[in-house]
Design an enzyme around this catalytic site. Structure first.
Site, PDB file in Angstrom:
ATOM      1  N   ARG A 225       0.865  -1.193   0.000  1.00  0.00           N
ATOM      2  CA  ARG A 225       0.000   0.000   0.000  1.00  0.00           C
ATOM      3  C   ARG A 225       0.896   1.236   0.000  1.00  0.00           C
ATOM      4  NH1 ARG A 225      -3.857  -2.598  -1.520  1.00  0.00           N
ATOM      5  NH2 ARG A 225      -5.891  -2.773  -0.474  1.00  0.00           N
ATOM      6  N   HIS A 273      -1.768  -0.396  -9.888  1.00  0.00           N
ATOM      7  CA  HIS A 273      -2.440  -1.261  -8.903  1.00  0.00           C
ATOM      8  C   HIS A 273      -2.996  -2.531  -9.569  1.00  0.00           C
ATOM      9  CE1 HIS A 273      -4.540  -1.167  -4.730  1.00  0.00           C
ATOM     10  NE2 HIS A 273      -4.386  -2.418  -5.144  1.00  0.00           N
TER      11      HIS A 273
END
Ligand code: NAP
Ligand code: GLV
Length: 310
Positions: A225, A273
């Site tokens: 993250r 992502h």
């Protein structure tokens, strides 16, 4: 009476998940009414993505569990209206995807592939890559994804270490835990992979002091993250040569803004992502198993510890 399962994700996900969930429920012998709209007080389970419109769980008075479609729960774990059990996604398809993505990027840096992919100008200077066993890779986070990544790299004979909150015993992996353990792990991280969750305790895990502990010219790969890394510190470490390259899949703001320095930096690779999306087929089987457990009075799999935030 059927079990009422509400699908609460962004609408475009329905076409992919509806057939996969129906197949998985059938395979588990569950009689399920599955829909995108069900009166709140009739809902037994919620299949949930944190970017759906559903943010207030107060009316879901008979719901037995919220089953997250994502591995990361940072966008839901602090929701005070959610009092039902929350399960995060552990999906074999996602785990394979993450393992393949990380292995590919580790091999890219280990073998120095860019040298020949980016330069075909006629330079015949042999730079022989080391063997994997001569390369030290460190994985921060030894959970579902980190352990799979560490084991796969170890099977390729990389010298692998790993770091987690609690002590771990993983065959063939040199394991560390706790704050002092992190410093020791980083000192030997020629290639660093971040697979920690986004919690208050993991923010800026990779800051200026810890970047400086790593061997000069190390590589950073972050599919965890964005908040795990202090971005300014990483950019400074890239500019000074302390870090040779950063491959980043996740960011504090997504999509990564067009004017973010990462896009223009010559030693940063941005991917949007995509390291490990939840795979509908395998994830639906996990959801069906959790509903079967709920109906049988058995403990749910993969419950989130809200005090830890993951
Ligand atoms: P997980 O099974 O919950 O594992 C998390 C690991 O991090 C565990 O080993 C845990 O330690 C460790 N950890 C947590 N807090 C820590 C702390 N304060 N200090 C040290 N270690 C800590 O999670 P996972 O399924 O492997 O997923 C990891 C993360 O990957 C997710 O949270 C998500 O953010 C990210 N992800 C990204 C993508 C993508 O496409 N880019 C896809 C899926 C997931 P313990 O073992 O001691 O608990
Ligand atoms: C993806 O990033 C996930 O958390 O599942």
């Amino acid at each position: 009476m059927p079990i009422n399962v509400l699908f609460a994700a962004t609408p475009e996900r329905w076409a992919t998940y509806e057939p996969a969930l129906r197949r998985a429920f059938g395979g588990a012998g569950l009689n399920v009414y599955l829909a995108q709209e069900i009166p709140a007080d009739d809902v037994d389970y919620i299949v949930y993505a944190p970017n759906s419109e559903l943010q207030d769980f107060t009316p879901y008075t008979r719901t037995k569990a919220v089953l997250n479609l994502w591995a990361g729960v940072e966008a839901i774990v602090g929701n005070t209206t959610l009092t039902q059990p929350l399960a995060r996604m552990v999906d074999p398809g996602m785990t394979r995807s993450m393992t393949e993505w990380v292995t590919g990027h580790v091999l890219r840096h280990h073998l120095g592939m860019d040298r020949h992919i980016l330069d075909q100008s006629g330079d015949w200077t042999p730079v022989v890559p080391p063997l994997a066993e001569e390369r030290r890779v460190c994985v921060l986070g030894l959970g579902e994804l980190g352990t799979s990544v560490a084991r796969t790299l170890q099977s390729l004979r990389f010298s692998v270490s790993g770091w987690s909150r609690s002590p771990k015993d993983v065959a063939g992996i040199n394991t560390f835990h706790g704050d002092a353990g992190l410093d020791d792990a980083l000192r030997q991280a020629e290639i660093l992979v971040l697979l920690l969750p986004d919690t208050p305790a993991t923010h800026n895990t990779l800051d200026a002091r810890r970047l400086a502990l790593m061997p000069r010219g190390a590589f950073v790969i972050n599919p965890g993250r964005g908040p795990l890394i202090d971005d300014d510190a990483l950019l400074a470490a890239l500019d000074s040569g302390q870090i040779a390259h950063a491959t980043l899949d996740v960011f504090r703001v997504e999509p990564l803004p067009a004017d973010h320095p990462y896009w223009a930096h010559p030693r940063v690779t941005v991917t949007p992502h995509i390291a490990a999306e939840t795979r509908a087929k395998t994830a639906s089987e996990v959801i069906a198993e959790n509903i079967r457990r709920g109906e049988a009075g058995e403990p749910f799999l993969y419950l989130v510890d809200r005090s830890l935030g993951y």
